[in-house]
Structures are given as structure tokens and as C-alpha cells.
Design an enzyme around this catalytic site. Structure first.
Site, PDB file in Angstrom:
ATOM      1  N   CYS A  86       0.836  -1.194   0.000  1.00  0.00           N
ATOM      2  CA  CYS A  86       0.000   0.000   0.000  1.00  0.00           C
ATOM      3  C   CYS A  86       0.879   1.256   0.000  1.00  0.00           C
ATOM      4  CB  CYS A  86      -0.977  -0.053   1.158  1.00  0.00           C
ATOM      5  SG  CYS A  86      -2.384   1.057   0.942  1.00  0.00           S
ATOM      6  N   HIS A 203      -3.773  -5.619   0.822  1.00  0.00           N
ATOM      7  CA  HIS A 203      -3.190  -5.931   2.134  1.00  0.00           C
ATOM      8  C   HIS A 203      -3.255  -7.423   2.466  1.00  0.00           C
ATOM      9  CE1 HIS A 203      -2.631  -1.796   3.566  1.00  0.00           C
ATOM     10  NE2 HIS A 203      -3.690  -1.527   2.829  1.00  0.00           N
ATOM     11  N   GLU A 205      -1.550  -8.937   4.574  1.00  0.00           N
ATOM     12  CA  GLU A 205      -1.350  -9.096   6.029  1.00  0.00           C
ATOM     13  C   GLU A 205      -2.670  -9.057   6.802  1.00  0.00           C
ATOM     14  OE1 GLU A 205      -0.777  -6.388   4.347  1.00  0.00           O
ATOM     15  OE2 GLU A 205      -1.116  -4.560   5.509  1.00  0.00           O
TER      16      GLU A 205
END
Lengths: 235, 79
Positions: A86, A203, A205
Site C-alpha cells: 500500500c 493488504h 497481512e
């Protein structure tokens, strides 16, 4: 794997990255403040998402000039691994460690939703634990994720196989509708020529635990952790 | 000496902000507005008094930081 996470003022996703890395490797990553310059001992440097320096001037422009970036450049020049997610991708592009730039989303809207990504190649340390062509889910959270590069650069990226992920429909089709931020050729993530630097807007994660609603992002962190030496005892 | 750096998206780079401004102008009843492009203006107070050196310095700042030449072009005016 010794991993470090760079923390610029305004970054807010460093703990999410830390959770994903620790789950995969069994080792807590080191937090690196943006004024630090000694990164010699690290295998992997992650630049997380957020709004570094308030996104002043352009997203990532200020962070790309900060003291820690020279050390990240040196790490990259040594063949070290770097992952930018990002805002981290925007910073890598501004620092010219990856080509192109991230423009305002074509819709002008901030995107906060899940997207589907197609894994374009798996012979990289970041994507080795996926299947080629596999479609994974990943959350989007950005206002400036519209990947842009001139045609010559895009052709080179495609020709050298440096597109890591593309925005697709759940069935894997790279349509305009699936490309919510308007990125050139549906590109969501790219690699450096040595495939050790990767930047992506979504994302992974955020999906590394069933409690988060899915684990589609976990193989990315498991792959890089296995490639760089997992400290987790064999099960 | 003051240098004014005007930074614009390059021709061919989509400018959704400019498009949205154009649509808003049409909505307000302003007819005959063609393409709208939005950019930014950065004013620099420079200690330099030589115009050539001042312009060179401002252009160097623009290339290094003020503009991203992958997507933006810039112009430096002195005043």
C-alpha cells in the site's frame, strides 16, 4: 529470517505486518524508526501501509527522501528482500526502487473493500507458496492505487514477467470491473528484475488468521519466511 | 527571489480530479468548458539573487522532489 518493519510518522499498518511475519516465521520483527540507518543485519525489510508524512506533496514522496531510505537502497543493492504494501508500494515507486507511480484512483473514491488477485508467477520468494494462476482474496484500503507507467515500461514488466498480482474477478478474469482503482493492465503488484523487491497495493497481512475472516494472505509471509530461513521448529 | 513551480500531470495521464471539476462546472451552468486539468503551485523564497542560478536551483528541486517526472511535468517562473 530477520525482518524489519519501517515506521514512518503516519504509518499505521506496522502491527498488522508484524503479526503476519511473526505467525509465519516464529520470530518477532524489529521495528525500524525512520531516522535509523543501520539495517545491515536484516534479511527482509517491509514498508507497511498508512499515510507517511500525511501524504504531503504526493503519497510516499516525503518518505522516499527520509534518512532510512538510503539504507534501504543499500540493502536492496546487496540483494536484500524488500516488501512494500500500500503506502509502502507508493514509497518504493517514489524512491524509484520499483518503476511507475500510483495515481489517484480513477473513481476518485477511497476504496475500502475486498478484491481478488491472480497470482501471476510463483518462482519468487514472495509468491512461492501460491499456485500459478491461483485467485486469492485481499482487502483494499487506498485512495491512490491506480498503477501508472508508460507503455514501454509496462511492456518491459510484462515481457520480463515482473507483474506479481493482477486485479481479477473471483473466476480469474482480468476485467475492467475488477480493476477498481483503474490500474494499467489490472496491475496490483510488481517485482524488481531480481524479484527481491515487491510492491503491491492490497493488504495480504489482513488475511492471515481465520479470526480475520480468511488466510489467503498467509502463504505470502510463509513463502518469504521459508525462503529466508524460518526459525519455527518443524512440526 | 521568488520561484513559482507549477506541477501538472503529463498529457496522457488520467486526471480524474480535473474531470470531476469539469463536471461540477457544467453542473453549475458554466457552458463551453472543455478539458479541465488540475495541478499544484509551489512558491519558493530563494536567497539566490542571480536569475539563472535561481531557476537552475528550482528546476533541480522540482526534479528531485517537487514533481514526480514519471507522471508530472513542471514549469519554473521567477518573480
Amino acid at each position: 529470517m530477520k525482518a524489519g518493519i519501517v515506521v514512518f510518522p503516519g504509518i499505521n499498518r506496522e502491527r498488522d505486518i508484524a503479526i503476519a511475519l511473526e505467525r509465519a516465521s516464529g520470530r518477532k520483527p524489529r521495528m525500524i524508526w525512520h531516522r535509523e540507518t543501520d539495517l545491515q543485519s536484516l534479511d527482509l525489510i517491509v514498508i507497511p501501509g498508512g499515510f507517511s508524512y500525511g501524504d504531503y506533496l504526493r503519497c510516499g514522496a516525503m518518505a522516499a527522501q527520509s534518512p532510512v531510505m538510503e539504507s534501504i537502497r543499500a540493502h536492496a543493492a546487496r540483494g536484500g528482500h524488500v516488501l512494500g504494501v500500500c503506502n509502502g508500494f507508493q514509497i518504493l515507486a517514489e524512491a524509484q526502487l520499483l518503476p511507475g507511480a500510483l495515481l489517484r484512483n480513477a473513481s476518485l473514491r477511497f476504496l475500502s473493500m475486498d478484491c481478488h488477485l491472480r497470482v501471476e508467477r510463483t518462482d519468487t520468494d514472495f509468491t512461492a507458496h501460491y499456485q500459478r494462476g491461483q485467485v486469492i482474496r485481499a482487502p483494499l484500503a487506498h485512495g491512490d492505487g491506480n498503477y501508472f507507467a508508460d507503455d514501454a515500461t509496462l511492456d518491459r514488466l510484462e515481457g520480463e514477467g515482473l507483474v506479481a498480482f493482477r486485479y481479477v474477478e473471483p473466476d480469474g478474469a482480468a476485467t475492467a470491473k475488477a480493476n477498481r482503482n483503474g490500474s494499467a493492465r489490472n496491475i496490483a503488484g510488481i517485482l524488481s528484475p531480481n524479484r527481491r523487491i515487491m510492491g503491491l497495493m492490497p493488504h495480504p497481512e489482513d488475511l492471515v488468521d481465520p479470526l480475520m475472516g480468511g488466510t489467503d494472505g498467509a502463504p505470502l509471509f510463509e513463502g518469504i519466511s521459508a525462503a529466508l530461513g524460518s526459525d519455527r521448529p518443524a512440526a | 527571489m521568488k520561484a513559482v513551480v507549477t506541477v501538472m500531470l503529463k498529457a496522457g495521464v488520467l486526471d480524474p480530479q480535473g474531470k470531476a471539476i469539469g463536471q461540477a462546472l457544467a453542473h453549475l451552468g458554466f457552458a463551453g468548458v472543455g478539458e479541465v486539468r488540475a495541478g499544484k503551485v509551489i512558491e519558493l523564497e530563494l536567497a539566490e539573487t542571480d536569475p539563472v542560478a535561481a531557476k537552475n536551483a528550482a528546476e533541480s528541486m522540482a526534479r528531485k522532489l517537487l514533481a514526480n517526472t514519471v507522471i508530472e511535468s513542471f514549469r519554473v517562473d521567477l518573480s
